[in-house]
Motif scaffolding. Structure first.
Motif, PDB file in Angstrom:
ATOM      1  N   ASN A  54      34.086  -8.789  50.448  1.00 40.38           N
ATOM      2  CA  ASN A  54      35.386  -8.193  50.126  1.00 40.38           C
ATOM      3  C   ASN A  54      35.243  -6.866  49.390  1.00 40.38           C
ATOM      4  O   ASN A  54      36.192  -6.398  48.755  1.00 40.38           O
ATOM      5  N   GLY A  55      34.058  -6.277  49.467  1.00 40.53           N
ATOM      6  CA  GLY A  55      33.848  -4.995  48.811  1.00 40.53           C
ATOM      7  C   GLY A  55      34.574  -3.868  49.517  1.00 40.53           C
ATOM      8  O   GLY A  55      35.114  -4.028  50.614  1.00 40.53           O
ATOM      9  N   SER A  56      34.559  -2.715  48.892  1.00 45.58           N
ATOM     10  CA  SER A  56      35.262  -1.553  49.431  1.00 45.58           C
ATOM     11  C   SER A  56      34.754  -1.198  50.823  1.00 45.58           C
ATOM     12  O   SER A  56      33.558  -1.287  51.118  1.00 45.58           O
ATOM     13  N   ALA A  57      35.688  -0.774  51.675  1.00 43.59           N
ATOM     14  CA  ALA A  57      35.323  -0.322  53.017  1.00 43.59           C
ATOM     15  C   ALA A  57      34.718   1.078  52.989  1.00 43.59           C
ATOM     16  O   ALA A  57      34.191   1.546  54.001  1.00 43.59           O
ATOM     17  N   SER A  58      34.793   1.742  51.848  1.00 44.70           N
ATOM     18  CA  SER A  58      34.115   3.032  51.665  1.00 44.70           C
ATOM     19  C   SER A  58      32.766   2.738  51.015  1.00 44.70           C
ATOM     20  O   SER A  58      32.620   2.767  49.793  1.00 44.70           O
ATOM     21  N   ASP A 110      25.193  -3.670  50.864  1.00 43.04           N
ATOM     22  CA  ASP A 110      26.565  -3.467  51.330  1.00 43.04           C
ATOM     23  C   ASP A 110      27.312  -4.809  51.297  1.00 43.04           C
ATOM     24  O   ASP A 110      26.813  -5.820  51.796  1.00 43.04           O
ATOM     25  N   ASN A 111      28.504  -4.820  50.684  1.00 45.32           N
ATOM     26  CA  ASN A 111      29.293  -6.061  50.660  1.00 45.32           C
ATOM     27  C   ASN A 111      30.683  -5.852  51.266  1.00 45.32           C
ATOM     28  O   ASN A 111      31.669  -6.434  50.836  1.00 45.32           O
ATOM     29  N   SER A 112      30.726  -5.016  52.304  1.00 47.31           N
ATOM     30  CA  SER A 112      31.975  -4.837  53.048  1.00 47.31           C
ATOM     31  C   SER A 112      32.116  -5.963  54.076  1.00 47.31           C
ATOM     32  O   SER A 112      31.233  -6.821  54.214  1.00 47.31           O
ATOM     33  N   GLY A 113      33.219  -5.954  54.813  1.00 44.19           N
ATOM     34  CA  GLY A 113      33.569  -7.071  55.677  1.00 44.19           C
ATOM     35  C   GLY A 113      32.615  -7.376  56.808  1.00 44.19           C
ATOM     36  O   GLY A 113      32.611  -8.494  57.338  1.00 44.19           O
ATOM     37  N   SER A 114      31.769  -6.427  57.193  1.00 39.01           N
ATOM     38  CA  SER A 114      30.877  -6.626  58.343  1.00 39.01           C
ATOM     39  C   SER A 114      29.490  -7.135  57.962  1.00 39.01           C
ATOM     40  O   SER A 114      28.613  -7.245  58.823  1.00 39.01           O
ATOM     41  N   MET A 115      29.277  -7.477  56.675  1.00 40.32           N
ATOM     42  CA  MET A 115      27.912  -7.697  56.201  1.00 40.32           C
ATOM     43  C   MET A 115      27.536  -9.159  55.954  1.00 40.32           C
ATOM     44  O   MET A 115      26.486  -9.436  55.371  1.00 40.32           O
ATOM     45  N   ALA A 116      28.340 -10.105  56.416  1.00 35.82           N
ATOM     46  CA  ALA A 116      28.039 -11.518  56.155  1.00 35.82           C
ATOM     47  C   ALA A 116      26.687 -11.925  56.735  1.00 35.82           C
ATOM     48  O   ALA A 116      25.858 -12.553  56.057  1.00 35.82           O
ATOM     49  N   ASP A 141      30.083  -1.099  46.449  1.00 37.94           N
ATOM     50  CA  ASP A 141      31.429  -0.877  45.911  1.00 37.94           C
ATOM     51  C   ASP A 141      31.266  -0.364  44.486  1.00 37.94           C
ATOM     52  O   ASP A 141      30.880  -1.117  43.587  1.00 37.94           O
ATOM     53  N   ASP A 142      31.537   0.925  44.272  1.00 33.96           N
ATOM     54  CA  ASP A 142      31.237   1.503  42.960  1.00 33.96           C
ATOM     55  C   ASP A 142      32.215   1.085  41.869  1.00 33.96           C
ATOM     56  O   ASP A 142      32.079   1.510  40.719  1.00 33.96           O
ATOM     57  N   SER A 143      33.193   0.233  42.201  1.00 31.98           N
ATOM     58  CA  SER A 143      34.089  -0.291  41.169  1.00 31.98           C
ATOM     59  C   SER A 143      33.555  -1.599  40.586  1.00 31.98           C
ATOM     60  O   SER A 143      34.101  -2.109  39.604  1.00 31.98           O
TER      61      SER A 143
END
Length: 336
Positions: free
Chosen positions: A137-141, A65-71, A103-105
């Protein structure tokens, strides 16, 4: 094998073709006989203990996971990567590794455009830098299922023939893929074929006593639980664990163990209920090790896999296996 026409009619025509009695029916080019019954289906195999081997090869797919909470979790993976990698060195595992995000993009971060494997220089450093490059900075989804399918479809050479597959997912929320768990599993299995696969997860779920971004999701009953439980070997750990190193070392050790277990490859596909394994005239029961089993049948490998060889006293002794093989298509004899 599935036939789209009546198999009895097909079998008769094929039999007539071989007998030379169906030339007027346009069947001269038939290549196979369908045998619904076989007179000699018993197969016997013998292998010396020293010849019993493990597969020792695995393709590893990390999904982080590379969303904002994963640092912090990402840093924990980097800090403990050596403990994960060193388990493969101990067991001399033939490994290959890839890294994708939730982030699937985004394109894969490691191991797909060029191979990252045991021959790579500084594997711990390379893997750590790749995880660092994920960012937050990955997708929040957050989606794991969709990127797994996309990466395996778009990079078909990532999976090597006759190697096991291990999937490791690190995230703090439920999967939000467009695919449902059953849809994902159907697509996933169609891509990987009969190869054995193993699943591992590090999840920040409230029922793991973790403070999740979304406190409504629970690992129990989740999409991830369904995926984890679909494999023959799986482990899950809390994302909020104080000692990430133990979790990563355990995962690395389990992967090394399950793929390197001693096995005997079978020459034919067996009727599993008829398999019998003997050592020096003594029947070795199959089944779970905790229930007294010595071995299990792995469909993907088409092999008898032993939990260990501690039952043997001499490497020159032999193990014998007998079973009834399944029926099916066999080549028809060519006319001379």
């Amino acid at each position: 094998m599935m036939f789209t026409k009546n198999w009895k009619s097909t079998a008769v025509l094929r039999l007539l073709s071989v007998m030379g009695l169906a030339s007027g029916l346009g069947c001269q080019d038939e290549k196979f006989l369908y045998l619904s019954q076989q007179t000699d289906r018993t197969v016997s195999q013998t292998a010396m203990i020293r010849e019993v081997h493990g597969s020792s090869g695995v393709d590893i797919l990390w999904v982080i996971d590379n969303s904002g909470s994963m640092a912090t979790p990402q840093k924990s993976v980097v800090d403990n990567a050596e403990k994960f990698m060193e388990e493969f060195s101990k067991a001399s595992v033939d490994w290959k590794l890839g890294l994708i995000s939730t982030d699937d993009s985004e394109k894969p971060f490691l191991g797909f455009n060029s191979s990252f494997d045991r021959s790579s220089a500084d594997p711990v450093g390379v893997f750590g830098r790749a995880v660092d490059s994920l960012g937050t900075n990955g997708s929040a989804s957050e989606r794991a299922f969709d990127p797994i399918i996309n990466s395996l479809k778009n990079f078909p050479t990532f999976l090597r023939p006759k190697k096991a597959l291990a999937v490791i997912i690190v995230t703090d929320v439920e999967d939000q893929s467009r695919l449902t768990a059953p849809q994902f599993l159907a697509s996933f299995k169609s891509i990987i074929g009969d190869r054995p696969y193993y699943t591992y997860g590090i999840f920040g779920a409230p029922d793991f006593n973790c403070q999740a971004m979304d406190d409504r999701w629970q690992y129990a009953g989740s999409r991830y639980e369904e995926f984890m439980n679909s494999s023959s070997s799986h482990q899950v750990y809390p994302l909020c664990s104080a000692d990430y190193g133990v979790a990563l070392a355990n995962i690395g050790r389990d992967i090394s163990t399950v793929i390197a277990r001693p096995q005997i490859d079978l020459t034919d596909r067996p009727e599993t209920s008829t398999i019998r394994v003997d050592y020096k005239g003594r029947l070795l029961p199959g089944g779970p090790q905790e229930d007294g089993g010595y071995w299990y049948y792995d469909y993907g490998l088409n092999a008898i896999v032993f939990y260990s060889l501690e039952f043997s006293t001499d490497e020159t002794d032999s193990v014998s296996i007998t079973y009834e093989k399944t029926g099916g298509l066999v080549p028809a004899a060519s006319a001379s």
